[in-house]
Design an enzyme around this catalytic site. Structure first.
Site, PDB file in Angstrom:
ATOM      1  CB  CYS A 136      -0.952  -0.285   1.483  1.00 49.35           C
ATOM      2  SG  CYS A 136      -1.776   1.596   1.205  1.00 49.35           S
ATOM      3  CB  CYS A 139      -0.004   2.175   3.784  1.00 44.50           C
ATOM      4  SG  CYS A 139      -2.147   1.949   3.285  1.00 44.50           S
ATOM      5  CG  ASP A 140       3.405   0.971   4.374  1.00 43.17           C
ATOM      6  OD1 ASP A 140       3.007   1.275   5.413  1.00 43.17           O
ATOM      7  OD2 ASP A 140       3.719   0.129   4.341  1.00 43.17           O
TER       8      ASP A 140
END
Ligand code: NDP
Length: 313
Positions: A136, A139-140
């Site tokens: 993701c 997200c990261d």
């Protein structure tokens, strides 16, 4: 083998399920939430979460989900450590049978079974998951500011992730197993025009490489599937974007799904084709896939279930 009765049965305990549970419990609907195979859902396999509103500093995904579940229980949700194996949605009340042998009789149902990211499947991918390897970018990606990253895949997700990662990384290399992308043309044009992105065609990752103790990704060994040539590429991060599988096996042939198996909901709503059955979170969302959007649709599902039970539509 107990029979449990409820006004709202929630299958799945990720951000969508927990939020539906919190809202349904606070509406005095005495919901039952059935955990499923991966209690807490996809956030439990992440590390730092920095984009869920409410926390100044990053929190850990498993901790966040533990808190959500505790909150759901605190306001009155009955939480079952069970996995639903069978459902009968042909008439109301609906029935569901768990692996435990228990059955659940429900006036409404919220499907929040999520989706599972597909992984390439080699041991070194597992070893560096969360230590450079992610599924993701939203997200990261932030953790790769000023670094070099790889994106594996050739669909819309891979292209979107590659473009998103240019906000953070200095260099993004897309690795695709064929010589053309399946992503939409507009995305492809943006990708090819971007000065930070390059593409390696006809290639697969043979192994990820990195350091141990602490584990940290340093690159990958690639193989050109046309020539057989093997090469090494340096990278601080690798994003696997080879698709997700919605967890909808239980509902096949009963609840309407799209060609990829995602549950179809009425736009602007969580209603499915069956009155009284609602779907929330990644099981019905292949575009945003965020904890906060899953929580949002979980809230909508509970409010719609409440309205349905009150005789609304
Ligand atoms: P897709 O299934 O569309 O694409 C997966 C990609 O990964 C393909 O290019 C495939 O290669 C590659 N791949 C699959 N398995 C492997 C493997 N084992 N090794 C190497 N490569 C592999 O998944 P997406 O997640 O991209 O998209 C899923 C759905 O969601 C699609 O319908 C997509 O259009 C939609 N979507 C829409 C978005 C939007 O509208 N904004 C954003 C994101 C997704 P190959 O091409 O060779 O099969």
């Amino acid at each position: 083998m107990t029979e449990h009765q409820t006004k709202v049965l929630i299958i799945g305990s990720g951000a969508a399920g927990c939020t539906a549970a919190i809202y349904a419990a606070r509406a005095s609907l005495n919901p039952i939430m059935v955990h499923g195979l991966q209690p807490g859902g996809q956030l439990t396999i992440t590390t730092d979460v920095e984009n869920f509103p409410g926390f100044e500093h990053a929190v850990q995904g498993p901790w966040l989900m533990e808190q959500m579940e505790k909150q759901a229980a605190h306001v009155g949700t009955k939480i079952m450590h069970d996995t639903i194996m069978k459902v009968d949605l042909s008439k109301r009340p609906f029935t569901a049978v768990g692996e435990s042998g228990d059955s659940y009789v429900a006036e409404t149902l919220v499907i929040a079974t999520g989706a599972t990211a597909r992984w390439l499947g080699m041991p070194t991918e597992k070893k560096f998951a969360g230590f450079g390897i992610s599924a993701c970018a939203t997200c990261d990606g932030f953790f790769f500011k000023g670094k070099e990253v790889l994106v594996i895949g050739g669909g819309n997700s891979a292209v979107e992730e590659a473009l998103y990662l240019t906000n953070h990384a200095t260099k993004v290399t897309l690795i695709h197993r064929r010589d053309s992308l399946r992503a939409e043309k507009i995305g492809q044009q943006r990708l090819f025009a971007h000065p930070k992105i390059s593409v390696i065609w006809d290639s697969v990752v043979e192994e990820f490489v990195g350091t141990e103790n602490p584990n940290s990704l340093t690159g990958a060994r690639l193989k050109n599937i046309k020539t057989g040539a093997v090469s090494d590429i340096k990278a601080d991060g690798a994003f696997i974007a080879i698709g997700h599988t919605p967890n909808t096996e239980l509902f096949k042939g009963v609840v309407t799904m799209d060609a990829d198996g995602y549950i179809v909901t009425t736009p602007g709503s969580t209603k499915t084709n069956i009155a009284g059955v609602f779907a929330a979170g990644d099981v019905q969302d292949k575009i945003f896939r965020q904890a906060v959007t899953a929580a949002g649709t979980g809230c909508m599902a509970a409010l719609e279930a409440e309205r349905f039970l009150a005789g609304g539509h």
